[in-house]
Design an enzyme around this catalytic site. Sequence first.
Site, PDB file in Angstrom:
ATOM      1  N   GLU A 199      26.027 -28.678  26.731  1.00 55.14           N
ATOM      2  CA  GLU A 199      27.139 -29.378  27.384  1.00 55.14           C
ATOM      3  C   GLU A 199      26.741 -30.680  28.077  1.00 55.14           C
ATOM      4  OE1 GLU A 199      29.989 -27.334  29.660  1.00 55.14           O
ATOM      5  OE2 GLU A 199      29.974 -25.520  28.468  1.00 55.14           O
ATOM      6  N   SER A 251      67.651  21.510  48.691  1.00 59.20           N
ATOM      7  CA  SER A 251      67.270  22.721  49.427  1.00 59.20           C
ATOM      8  C   SER A 251      65.834  22.700  49.921  1.00 59.20           C
ATOM      9  CB  SER A 251      67.482  23.949  48.544  1.00 59.20           C
ATOM     10  OG  SER A 251      68.863  24.143  48.284  1.00 59.20           O
TER      11      SER A 251
END
Length: 816
Positions: free
Chosen positions: A110, A387
Amino acid sequence: MQRLRKLWRESDIQGKMKAGMQMIGRRLRSKKLWRNTAILFAVLLTASLVTANMWINGQDVRRLEEPLPEPSIILDIHGEPASQLAGARLVPVAFEDMPRWLPEAIVAVEDQRFYEHGGVDLGAIMRAFVRNAQAGGVVEGASTITQQLAKNLFLTSERTFERKLKEVAIAIKIDRTYSKDKILELYLNQIYFGEGAWGVQQAARTYFGVDVSELTLAQSALLAALPKAPSHYSPFVDMDKALQRRNLVLKLMYDQERITEAELQQAQDEPIKLHDGPANALAGQYMSYANHVMAEAEALYGLTEDELLRGGYRIYTNLDPKVQQAMEEVYQEDELFPASPDDTIVQSGAVILDPSTGGIRGIVGRRGDPVFRGFNYATQLKRQPGSAFKPISVYAPALESGYKPYSRLVDMELDFDGYQPRNADRRTRGVVSLEQAVERSYNIPAVWLLNELGVDKGLEYIHRFGIPTTDRDASLSLALGGMDEGVSPLQMASAYGAFANEGKQMTPHAITRIERKNGTVEAVASIEERQAVQPETAYGMTELLQGVIEDGTGSEARLDRPAAGKTGTTQLPNLAEFRGVSGARDIWFVGYTPELTAAVWMGYDQTDAEHYLKSSGGAHPARVFREMMTKALAGEPVQSFEVSEAYADSKRWNSFRAGIDRQLIEWESKRYESRLDREEREKLREEERREREERREREKLEKEREKQEKAAERERQRQEREAERARERQEREERREQEKQEKEREKQEKAEQRERERREREEEKERERQEEAEQREAERQRQERERLREEMERSGDGVVASGDGAIPGASMFSLR
């Protein structure tokens, strides 16, 4: 135009311009002018350089000094890493922890002059300019590693001269501020390597399943080959291209004398072996639990989501991997959950906690694929518990108020100011014991008992269990779980945990402490112990709820060890679309063993006529509870629910009375049922009598209706006959009228025909008369000509031609 030329010739403009040009030429030949120009240029250049240097030095690159984001780790109850809050894309690695050839490979491919230029490579810029100009397009770039770091961290991707100039300035400032190795470290920890991997650490784990420090030369070269075009050179996409690109990087490293020929050959011969497992086994692990940990850290300790995802915290929790895995395995078994008529699945959430500490051992927040920060049905849901709420709102306060399991409760059709509760089986038994009401989940006795205790008493105990209510909850429907806002599975598990812990309720919590990555303690959990009910009440409630599993509605939850629990089912909304539909909106099971407490909820996100439950809390939720607890407690020693000696003694002393009361209740219940049977038989006879009367009345009405229908049919037929005769009369009249019109038309046509024939005869006679007249006239003329010819012959004046020839001497008069 001629006038303009004339004015030009007459004016002195031409001369003046000529003189001006001569003066400019003399000044340009002056050495003084060139000296002054050079001095001015030097001053401007110096000022520009100073200004540019000041501008470069003014660039703010302090962001590079900020620590790179690091994921936080969730540790389980054993102190082992269990999950990772992987919002941070980067896992930073120090330069010294990287193998030497990794930065060398990056530099080789690079930015070959990285260690020589000052952040910007002017030679590369000129070379790229020339090559791009020759090619007529962009074929070569000139950005250095430092420039790419500047662009990635400080700038956008827009292609403008101003952005490029700022990139150059920041790159120079970075190069002046940091060492080359530090710049490489920052760059390698920031760039994207493809396949979702940001930074070299994630890239190393994604592609090779190793840490950066373990990378070989060949692996380093492959990673260095990726940033230019990650998707193009990824070995997961195209192995051949990846191999060629890797070998190119190795050749560049050799050409730049960064590796030896032997290292080159060895690296090129090394095959590419990719990692086939997850890049990070912790990322996304136990998502439901991790989501709750984040929510708890935000709510209790003031940490933000960004801080948790990027701050590198160590979060110690109560997560038990065995319990959590057991829950997740069960939730993968679709047959344990109600089926849906379409692709909309029945949702569910479950939580398991340790009742003795309040520590949350496991959470499953939803069915289906886990969702990061998605809605958690185990902790965020608010639904009516049905319940399953009775032990909290009714039976716990009843036991503390002196009621016993064998206490008598009313089970008859009752009306509480318009509120008329019904049992699920639509039957009544006159009187039942409290334990029977609990085991069989009878509704009427629960409502009657809350009415006896007072709604305020029920609200008081609900608040004792840490469950909030609203003003609209102050009604007898609270006995059946009828709440304005509802509860979550976590709240229900926490409340039931008090029954398993001698009435002491511990604050439910996932987090025990939070530390920073340097070991500093950020927060420690503050656990509150609240005596929700007395120990004797907890013992009694546990025995009642054990009966639910052993002999009641929760039999599907039965384990091979002591367990207690309660079912819950809520009815469908009272809307027109559900009229005549038998089903439920929500179904629950909440239960516990001596070691763990669990709550399971199931239901649809949106209940409608197509999406409702045909199950109950005693079916699918109870089975899921059974399977989760069986797996979670596998291999654990069986424990029994412990009770105090005083409670055991009291139970022994009261056993005789309990037996008698149970027999009396059973006797009364049978008497009530016998009376109901008699009333039922009377009712049946009365209904039969009414049915006979109604049948006779219906038959009478049927005969009357048939009579009326026959009369109506005769009237209809008469009307049809009248209508038919009227139509026939009208048709006859129409036919006569048509025949009359036809005769008139024929008569008229005949008259017209006679008139035409008469006119034709007259015309024929007229033609004949004209022809006869013409013939007579022609004959007369012929005779006249004959006479004239004879006269002329007699007179000798000329010769008269015969026939149609000319007659000499006759041109001046008419022959007629």
